[in-house]
Write a protein that holds these residues in place. Structure first.
Motif, PDB file in Angstrom:
ATOM      1  N   SER A   1     139.619  72.446  75.456  1.00  0.00           N
ATOM      2  CA  SER A   1     139.279  71.522  74.378  1.00  0.00           C
ATOM      3  C   SER A   1     140.193  70.314  74.500  1.00  0.00           C
ATOM      4  O   SER A   1     141.357  70.437  74.876  1.00  0.00           O
ATOM      5  CB  SER A   1     139.418  72.177  73.000  1.00  0.00           C
ATOM      6  N   VAL A   2     139.635  69.158  74.219  1.00  0.00           N
ATOM      7  CA  VAL A   2     140.417  67.931  74.268  1.00  0.00           C
ATOM      8  C   VAL A   2     139.984  67.039  73.112  1.00  0.00           C
ATOM      9  O   VAL A   2     138.800  66.938  72.801  1.00  0.00           O
ATOM     10  CB  VAL A   2     140.270  67.210  75.638  1.00  0.00           C
TER      11      VAL A   2
ATOM     12  N   PHE B   1     145.222  68.306  74.200  1.00  0.00           N
ATOM     13  CA  PHE B   1     144.289  69.254  74.788  1.00  0.00           C
ATOM     14  C   PHE B   1     144.893  70.645  74.809  1.00  0.00           C
ATOM     15  O   PHE B   1     146.097  70.834  74.684  1.00  0.00           O
ATOM     16  CB  PHE B   1     143.866  68.841  76.206  1.00  0.00           C
TER      17      PHE B   1
END
Length: 144
Positions: A54-55, A114
């Motif tokens: 995830s970022v 992230f």
């Protein structure tokens, strides 16, 4: 359709360099949060390797170079397609080994923020890292 590529390689037999690229991803996969975007991915390969990524990044970061060298994150946009490239250098002892798998877990709170978790089977890790490090040590011993 987006293509995800991950590669790990030992560096100086002290570090592992992880390169990840998600290319030609539809912009609609991003969650629009006003001045930022959120991208979440969860993939599992046929070989059993699992990626969670995830970022969170500001929209103004699109098409701008990364401000840091480790980790390095580049987000580029062409028309409606997005490419995310991530390079992280980790110490060997930061990679956990558990029940036949190796885990790389890392977080970055700076911009872009992230979280990455990469679970790989032993055979993949041995092929990409352990065997290469053993070859490097053998070559070093022959030179000495």
């Amino acid at each position: 359709m987006a293509a995800t590529k991950i590669n790990i390689a030992p560096v100086e037999n002290k570090y592992i360099k992880l390169n990840m690229s998600v290319s030609d991803m539809d912009k609609e996969k991003l969650v629009d949060l006003g001045d930022s975007f959120l991208l979440k991915m969860n993939k599992k390969s046929k070989s059993g390797n699992e990626l969670y990524f995830s970022v969170l990044f500001a929209k103004k970061m699109m098409n701008k170079p990364s401000r840091t060298s480790n980790p390095s994150v580049a987000i580029t946009k062409t028309k409606n397609l997005i490419t995310v490239e991530l390079t992280v250098m980790l110490e060997l002892d930061s990679i956990a080994h558990n029940e036949g798998f190796y885990w790389i877990k890392t977080e970055n709170a700076a911009s872009p923020a992230f979280e990455l978790s990469y679970k790989m089977n032993e055979s993949y890790y041995d092929k990409k890292a352990t065997n290469v490090m053993a070859e490097n040590e053998t070559e070093t011993e022959q030179v000495d």
